[in-house]
Enzyme design. Structure first.
Site, mmCIF file in Angstrom:
data_model
loop_
_atom_site.group_PDB
_atom_site.id
_atom_site.type_symbol
_atom_site.label_atom_id
_atom_site.label_comp_id
_atom_site.label_asym_id
_atom_site.label_seq_id
_atom_site.Cartn_x
_atom_site.Cartn_y
_atom_site.Cartn_z
ATOM 1 C CB CYS A 108 0.573 1.068 5.625
ATOM 2 S SG CYS A 108 0.560 -0.919 5.045
ATOM 3 C CG HIS A 209 5.605 0.928 4.266
ATOM 4 N ND1 HIS A 209 5.008 2.368 5.782
ATOM 5 C CD2 HIS A 209 5.033 0.839 4.357
ATOM 6 C CE1 HIS A 209 4.513 1.545 6.220
ATOM 7 N NE2 HIS A 209 3.864 0.106 5.344
ATOM 8 C CD GLU A 211 7.163 4.767 5.824
ATOM 9 O OE1 GLU A 211 5.722 5.797 5.352
ATOM 10 O OE2 GLU A 211 6.647 3.616 6.547
#
Ligand SMILES: [Mn+2]
Length: 232
Positions: A108, A209, A211
């Site tokens: 990001c 994202h 993660e």
């Protein structure tokens, strides 16, 4: 055996009194076999050199907008909050990590700061500057998603094993002029830049994202490959 130590830059809050980060980043690193540490903002050159020398890799996470002065633009009213100390710290750490040959994974805002650091520019607000039917914005409580098409010969496509991937999306700024040091290797359906990498794949940036998508094997693999790279 010692696990690769991944540094994760903090974001600042409460008028710079708190430097912290979301736990989803270390969780993804732990699951991939690494150890993680949050890095409070401090641009002192000696400190940056020392902390990077202790790390095996750098994870540059999401966060606020970037000071438009860093890419030579006036602040537009549509620009969000930015914190110059975070920008300066991310840039100092990335430069030192590159110098010391430490792998970098950026998500990001992390990808955006890579672009700006290498001389690229940003759209300060997607909805007003490059409107399209693709919704890139932050979804609450549910994530928003769009596809990303990857260059077939990119490191990222090889790691993820696909040229079209599902990406969660949570950004209102986007790369305008891409820096020349990195190759743009992923686009959203409306053409927005979604992924960048360097030639040898030691620097990978994604506009989304991964993660937060650790339920998907491809994104667990992204972190495993990153942590593995950090062993060298
Ligand atoms: Mn997007």
């Amino acid at each position: 055996m010692r696990k690769p130590l991944i540094g994760i830059t903090a974001v600042t809050a409460f008028n710079d009194r708190l430097h912290a980060q979301r736990v989803t980043y270390p969780q993804a690193v732990w699951a991939a076999g690494g150890e993680a540490i949050f890095l409070p903002c401090n641009t002192n050159t000696d400190n940056v050199r020392q902390i990077v020398s202790m790390l095996d890799g750098l994870l540059v996470p999401g966060g606020a907008d970037i000071d438009p002065a860093l890419y030579g633009e006036e602040v537009l009213p549509v620009c969000g909050a930015y914190f110059r100390s975070e920008d300066d710290y991310d840039i100092a750490l990335i430069k030192e990590a590159v110098k010391q040959g430490k792998p970098i994974l950026a998500t990001c805002r992390g990808m955006q700061i890579l672009n700006v650091m290498y001389g690229g520019t940003m759209y300060q607000d997607i909805p007003t500057q490059i409107p399209s039917d693709v919704d890139h914005s932050f979804g609450q409580p549910e994530e928003h998603y769009h596809d990303v098409t990857l260059e077939p010969d990119s490191h990222l496509a090889k790691i993820l094993g696909s040229t079209v991937v599902k990406a969660n999306t949570s950004h209102h700024q986007a790369v305008k002029d891409a820096c020349t040091a990195l190759r743009v290797v992923g686009h959203a359906p409306d053409g927005v830049v979604e992924a960048m990498e360097n030639e040898d794949g030691s620097i990978i940036g994604v506009q989304w994202h991964p993660e937060r998508m650790q339920d998907m094997e491809i994104y667990r693999e992204l972190f495993r490959v990153f942590v593995e790279k950090c062993k060298k």
